[in-house]
Structure formats: C-alpha cells, structure tokens
Design a protein around this motif. Structure first.
Motif, PDB file in Angstrom:
ATOM      1  N   TRP A 118       0.832  -1.210   0.000  1.00  0.00           N
ATOM      2  CA  TRP A 118       0.000   0.000   0.000  1.00  0.00           C
ATOM      3  C   TRP A 118       0.865   1.258   0.000  1.00  0.00           C
ATOM      4  O   TRP A 118       0.571   2.230  -0.706  1.00  0.00           O
ATOM      5  CB  TRP A 118      -0.934  -0.002   1.210  1.00  0.00           C
ATOM      6  CG  TRP A 118      -2.112  -0.916   1.054  1.00  0.00           C
ATOM      7  CD1 TRP A 118      -2.295  -2.142   1.619  1.00  0.00           C
ATOM      8  CD2 TRP A 118      -3.277  -0.674   0.254  1.00  0.00           C
ATOM      9  NE1 TRP A 118      -3.496  -2.687   1.228  1.00  0.00           N
ATOM     10  CE2 TRP A 118      -4.126  -1.807   0.391  1.00  0.00           C
ATOM     11  CE3 TRP A 118      -3.695   0.368  -0.555  1.00  0.00           C
ATOM     12  CZ2 TRP A 118      -5.345  -1.915  -0.260  1.00  0.00           C
ATOM     13  CZ3 TRP A 118      -4.918   0.274  -1.201  1.00  0.00           C
ATOM     14  CH2 TRP A 118      -5.730  -0.855  -1.054  1.00  0.00           C
ATOM     15  N   ILE A 119       1.934   1.262   0.783  1.00  0.00           N
ATOM     16  CA  ILE A 119       2.822   2.431   0.807  1.00  0.00           C
ATOM     17  C   ILE A 119       3.515   2.596  -0.540  1.00  0.00           C
ATOM     18  O   ILE A 119       3.637   3.715  -1.065  1.00  0.00           O
ATOM     19  CB  ILE A 119       3.858   2.287   1.945  1.00  0.00           C
ATOM     20  CG1 ILE A 119       3.148   2.314   3.301  1.00  0.00           C
ATOM     21  CG2 ILE A 119       4.901   3.393   1.862  1.00  0.00           C
ATOM     22  CD1 ILE A 119       4.055   2.020   4.473  1.00  0.00           C
ATOM     23  N   TRP A 120       3.952   1.476  -1.125  1.00  0.00           N
ATOM     24  CA  TRP A 120       4.555   1.526  -2.464  1.00  0.00           C
ATOM     25  C   TRP A 120       3.575   2.147  -3.459  1.00  0.00           C
ATOM     26  O   TRP A 120       3.947   3.009  -4.270  1.00  0.00           O
ATOM     27  CB  TRP A 120       4.924   0.110  -2.892  1.00  0.00           C
ATOM     28  CG  TRP A 120       5.345  -0.025  -4.319  1.00  0.00           C
ATOM     29  CD1 TRP A 120       6.601   0.068  -4.822  1.00  0.00           C
ATOM     30  CD2 TRP A 120       4.484  -0.285  -5.449  1.00  0.00           C
ATOM     31  NE1 TRP A 120       6.587  -0.108  -6.193  1.00  0.00           N
ATOM     32  CE2 TRP A 120       5.301  -0.320  -6.591  1.00  0.00           C
ATOM     33  CE3 TRP A 120       3.117  -0.478  -5.584  1.00  0.00           C
ATOM     34  CZ2 TRP A 120       4.788  -0.550  -7.866  1.00  0.00           C
ATOM     35  CZ3 TRP A 120       2.599  -0.711  -6.850  1.00  0.00           C
ATOM     36  CH2 TRP A 120       3.426  -0.747  -7.968  1.00  0.00           C
ATOM     37  N   GLY A 121       2.312   1.725  -3.418  1.00  0.00           N
ATOM     38  CA  GLY A 121       1.314   2.249  -4.340  1.00  0.00           C
ATOM     39  C   GLY A 121       1.075   3.740  -4.150  1.00  0.00           C
ATOM     40  O   GLY A 121       1.017   4.511  -5.120  1.00  0.00           O
ATOM     41  N   LEU A 122       0.948   4.184  -2.892  1.00  0.00           N
ATOM     42  CA  LEU A 122       0.725   5.601  -2.618  1.00  0.00           C
ATOM     43  C   LEU A 122       1.906   6.446  -3.084  1.00  0.00           C
ATOM     44  O   LEU A 122       1.722   7.546  -3.625  1.00  0.00           O
ATOM     45  CB  LEU A 122       0.482   5.817  -1.124  1.00  0.00           C
ATOM     46  CG  LEU A 122      -0.840   5.269  -0.570  1.00  0.00           C
ATOM     47  CD1 LEU A 122      -0.866   5.373   0.954  1.00  0.00           C
ATOM     48  CD2 LEU A 122      -2.023   6.024  -1.177  1.00  0.00           C
ATOM     49  N   ALA A 123       3.123   5.932  -2.893  1.00  0.00           N
ATOM     50  CA  ALA A 123       4.312   6.675  -3.323  1.00  0.00           C
ATOM     51  C   ALA A 123       4.327   6.852  -4.828  1.00  0.00           C
ATOM     52  O   ALA A 123       4.654   7.937  -5.340  1.00  0.00           O
ATOM     53  CB  ALA A 123       5.573   5.940  -2.858  1.00  0.00           C
ATOM     54  N   HIS A 124       3.958   5.810  -5.570  1.00  0.00           N
ATOM     55  CA  HIS A 124       3.958   5.915  -7.034  1.00  0.00           C
ATOM     56  C   HIS A 124       2.819   6.811  -7.525  1.00  0.00           C
ATOM     57  O   HIS A 124       2.996   7.576  -8.480  1.00  0.00           O
ATOM     58  CB  HIS A 124       3.859   4.524  -7.655  1.00  0.00           C
ATOM     59  CG  HIS A 124       5.154   3.782  -7.645  1.00  0.00           C
ATOM     60  ND1 HIS A 124       5.711   3.280  -6.491  1.00  0.00           N
ATOM     61  CD2 HIS A 124       6.030   3.469  -8.638  1.00  0.00           C
ATOM     62  CE1 HIS A 124       6.859   2.696  -6.775  1.00  0.00           C
ATOM     63  NE2 HIS A 124       7.080   2.788  -8.065  1.00  0.00           N
ATOM     64  N   ILE A 125       1.660   6.738  -6.896  1.00  0.00           N
ATOM     65  CA  ILE A 125       0.551   7.611  -7.288  1.00  0.00           C
ATOM     66  C   ILE A 125       0.920   9.072  -7.059  1.00  0.00           C
ATOM     67  O   ILE A 125       0.584   9.952  -7.861  1.00  0.00           O
ATOM     68  CB  ILE A 125      -0.724   7.225  -6.510  1.00  0.00           C
ATOM     69  CG1 ILE A 125      -1.268   5.896  -7.054  1.00  0.00           C
ATOM     70  CG2 ILE A 125      -1.787   8.314  -6.618  1.00  0.00           C
ATOM     71  CD1 ILE A 125      -2.409   5.326  -6.233  1.00  0.00           C
ATOM     72  N   TYR A 126       1.650   9.339  -5.988  1.00  0.00           N
ATOM     73  CA  TYR A 126       2.070  10.712  -5.678  1.00  0.00           C
ATOM     74  C   TYR A 126       2.905  11.302  -6.808  1.00  0.00           C
ATOM     75  O   TYR A 126       2.777  12.491  -7.138  1.00  0.00           O
ATOM     76  CB  TYR A 126       2.865  10.725  -4.378  1.00  0.00           C
ATOM     77  CG  TYR A 126       3.523  12.052  -4.071  1.00  0.00           C
ATOM     78  CD1 TYR A 126       2.796  13.110  -3.540  1.00  0.00           C
ATOM     79  CD2 TYR A 126       4.890  12.249  -4.321  1.00  0.00           C
ATOM     80  CE1 TYR A 126       3.400  14.331  -3.268  1.00  0.00           C
ATOM     81  CE2 TYR A 126       5.502  13.456  -4.044  1.00  0.00           C
ATOM     82  CZ  TYR A 126       4.756  14.494  -3.516  1.00  0.00           C
ATOM     83  OH  TYR A 126       5.362  15.700  -3.253  1.00  0.00           O
ATOM     84  N   PHE A 127       3.770  10.490  -7.430  1.00  0.00           N
ATOM     85  CA  PHE A 127       4.665  10.989  -8.470  1.00  0.00           C
ATOM     86  C   PHE A 127       3.999  11.099  -9.839  1.00  0.00           C
ATOM     87  O   PHE A 127       4.574  11.676 -10.766  1.00  0.00           O
ATOM     88  CB  PHE A 127       5.904  10.098  -8.593  1.00  0.00           C
ATOM     89  CG  PHE A 127       6.964  10.411  -7.580  1.00  0.00           C
ATOM     90  CD1 PHE A 127       7.732  11.559  -7.690  1.00  0.00           C
ATOM     91  CD2 PHE A 127       7.191   9.568  -6.501  1.00  0.00           C
ATOM     92  CE1 PHE A 127       8.716  11.860  -6.758  1.00  0.00           C
ATOM     93  CE2 PHE A 127       8.165   9.858  -5.563  1.00  0.00           C
ATOM     94  CZ  PHE A 127       8.926  11.006  -5.686  1.00  0.00           C
TER      95      PHE A 127
END
Length: 421
Positions: A373-382
């Motif tokens: 989930w953290i990986w996904g949020l980090a990529h969505i942020y960029f």
C-alpha cells in the motif's frame, strides 16, 4: 536579449528543470525523440497488462501549454558543437544555446551481446512495453493452438533476465497473470502450468536491498510460482530460448532486465565517461571544462558519498533537476549558486505481485501488504495530474479486489520476432 536554455530529454530530470524555471527571463527549448513524458517506474505494469499506456504517459506539449516561453521540439540529437554552442538535430536546423542541459536517460545494455535484443527486448519505452505484452499474450494464444507438448511447453515458459526491481516486478506479475487471471479464459491449456524463470548472474535477487529482504522476496516469488535461478549467468539467447550456464531452456518469451547503458551524450560532448557511458560531472553537475553544460539523470555519473554513485531512479533525477534549476536561477539573478549537489536517498521500494512489496530506508525495513500500500501511494504521488492518479488508483484497487487484469489487448505490429500464429 533573453538567454537561450536548451534541455535535451523530457524525462523526470529534464521536466524538473523546466518546471523549476517558471517565471524566469529565459527562452527555453525542450527537445525529445518522443512526444510524451513517460512514468518509467510503472512501465512494467503496461507490459504485464495491468495499466493502459495512457495512464502512465502524457503529451509534453500539453504539460507546457500555458508556458509561452517554452518551445517543444520532437526531434533527435545527432551531435553537439560546444565551441559554437550549437546542438545539431536530425530533422531541423541547428539549435543555439547559452545554457545546455542534457538529461537523455539510458538504454538497454547487453554486455557485448547486442544480437540478443531481437529475442530479449528490454523495458525503457512504451513501444518496449507493448512489444513485451504482445509477445506474452501471443504465447498463450499459440499454446492454445499447439498440439505438440514440447512446443506448447516452450510457449508457456517465460524467462526474465536480471533480478533487480524491474526483473522482480516483471516476473511476479507474469506469474500472477498466468496463475490467477487467465486460467478460466482458456480451454485447451491450463495457464497455471506456465513456467516463469527469473535468472540472475549475481548471488541474490534485489542486490541493492538488505540480505534479509532479498531472501524474503525470493521466498515470495517462489510462492507465486516463479523459479529463481541465481549465481549462474545466461550464456546464450536465441529464437529457441536461453542457456543458463551450460543448460539450454526452451522458451519463446524472453525479457531483458539485466543492465542499462547511458545515451551517447558523452560522445556528443567529447567528455569523460564511466564504464556505463555516463558523463562524469563536477559536484555541481556541470562539465569540468564547460560550466555552460549541465548533465543530469541517468546520463550523469554523480558521486554519492565516498564509494557510491547516485542511483538511476526517479527521485534522484528530480532532485538533480531541481538543483540545476536553482543554479540557473542564481546565475540569472547574479547571486551565488549552490556549490554542491547533495542527494537525499528516499529509500528502496519493490513490489512482488499485487499484494506484496518491500521497502527499505536505512535501518527501517517493511515487507508484505502494508509495504504494498505504501509503495502504491508513493507511485501515485509521483504521477502527473489528478486524472492519472485516479485512473491508476482505480485500476490497482480493481485488480486487488478482483484479481483481474484488464489491459490485455494484442496490438501493434513489429519487426522483431513474434510467436507465429
């Protein structure tokens, strides 16, 4: 008269330079061989049918439609004359500059085996991703038609060479596709019998991570149905498959994730380069003998600490782009520019399938579904733009809940080898 800034490359580094110079008295020209900016960290998800191409790429002209001082050119650099301060382009007139920023990225490196590219495409462009997706899906379709068991087995064998983040992510998603998404859609074959090989010449997967997380990733891949082979290199690659050491393995879909090499920027500039072809720059990201030229991103060899180089990842490229923008702003104002680029490492992330990831930041380590989930949020942020963030978030949520990957269209003709149908 306005100074002329030429930025070559519309990746993370190049775009960050242009964004950082908004409302400055510059005439900016941005040159790229393609008309879109690509979010490369999610390119493997296009290749493995998770995302559509439009969800990770955006037209460059659209990004700067409100910046009248920015001119975008769809062209390719063929040379640079530093004495005359001219960039030579393939399809248009010579382009003069006062300040030049090279952010031309990297390409595949086959370690002297360039003929392997026809059989094992890498993953750097949208064309690469759709080529791999096409070959992978055609392999399943051909297997459905094939009566010979040996040929069918070769068609259902997928080899990924290189176990860095891209290789690990590719292998995990192919296994998810074969074992969970496709079984109910075929009648003559059981896609769960597909073999996914991840081959690494080094001693372990994800060598940039700690040994404990590397072991966890290997175990997770095995649970997904991936066969991990480490410690022995691929010694041959052709239309029949690969050879690991001296062991031939018949397979029809091979994906290269083993190495990259910088663009020819060092040759254009006549500058010093490291073994990967990256331009050696000073501590402020300039050429030692030409302060009007900056080199950043995957094109540059930048020191990090005593014995490391800044990694070729998106956060590093964006940091370098911001630093160069500050340097140029300072020179325009006549103030002292920052002297040294200082890289701030934001951690290592990798995902394995649709529910597992690993994160490492210094001594902090996280694995499993929370890391995913953290990986996904980090990529969505960029990602660029609200629409893209919402589209990708919805695609991931749908796949997470249903297990179905919907971008499974076979499109595009190519000159490289396809399975014959």
């Amino acid at each position: 008269m306005k100074k002329k800034l030429v930025v070559i490359g519309a990746g993370f580094a190049g775009l960050q330079v242009v964004h950082g110079l908004k409302k400055t008295d510059l005439d900016i020209t941005l040159v790229d061989r393609r008309n879109h900016h690509l979010f490369q960290p999610l390119l493997y998800q296009v290749a493995t049918t998770v995302l559509a191409t439009s969800e990770i790429a955006w037209p460059i002209r659209h990004l700067f439609r409100d910046r009248s001082e920015v001119t975008t050119l769809l062209d390719e650099v063929v040379g640079i004359d530093r004495d005359r301060k001219i960039v030579r382009l393939r399809n248009s007139a010579e382009l003069p500059y006062d300040i030049l920023v090279l952010a031309t990225g990297a390409r595949h490196a086959y370690f002297g085996k360039d003929k392997w590219e026809d059989f094992a495409p890498g993953l750097k462009t949208l064309e690469d991703a759709t080529t791999i997706r096409r070959r992978m899906l055609l392999a399943f379709e051909q297997a459905e038609l094939e009566a010979d068991p040996a040929k069918r087995e070769a068609l259902l064998t997928f080899a990924v060479i290189g176990a860095g983040p891209t290789g690990v992510e590719m292998a995990g998603m192919i296994a998810e596709l074969a074992h969970h998404t496709l079984p109910r859609e075929f009648r003559r074959i059981d896609t769960r019998q597909a073999k996914v090989l991840l081959v690494e010449a080094g001693g372990r997967v994800l060598p940039s991570f700690s040994e404990s997380l590397s072991d966890y990733v290997r175990t997770s891949l095995t649970k997904l149905g991936v066969t991990v082979r480490t410690g022995v290199p691929v010694t041959a690659c052709d239309e029949n498959g690969i050879t690991i050491g001296e062991e031939p393995i018949a397979c029809r879909t091979i994906i290269w994730a083993a190495g990259v090499q910088a663009s020819p920027a060092a040759q254009w500039l006549g500058a010093e380069a490291d073994r990967a072809g990256r331009v050696v720059v000073t501590k402020d990201l300039r050429l030692a003998d030409d302060p009007s030229v900056f080199v950043i991103g995957d094109t540059a060899s930048v020191k990090w600490g005593e014995d490391k180089s800044v990694p070729g990842i998106a956060p590093a490229a964006k940091q370098q782009g911001s630093f160069v923008a500050k340097c140029i702003r300072a020179s325009l104002k006549g103030t002292m520019p920052p002297e040294t680029f200082k890289y701030r490492h934001q951690g290592n992330l990798a995902t394995i399938g649709r529910k597992v990831a690993v994160i490492e930041f210094g001594n902090f380590k996280l694995k499993g579904i929370l890391a995913w989930w953290i990986w996904g949020l980090a990529h969505i942020y960029f990602l660029i733009g609200t629409r893209s963030r919402l589209a990708v978030a919805w695609s991931w949520l749908w796949i997470y809940l249903s297990g179905l990957q919907s971008a499974r269209l076979i499109t595009q003709k190519e000159t490289m080898r396809d399975p014959e149908v």
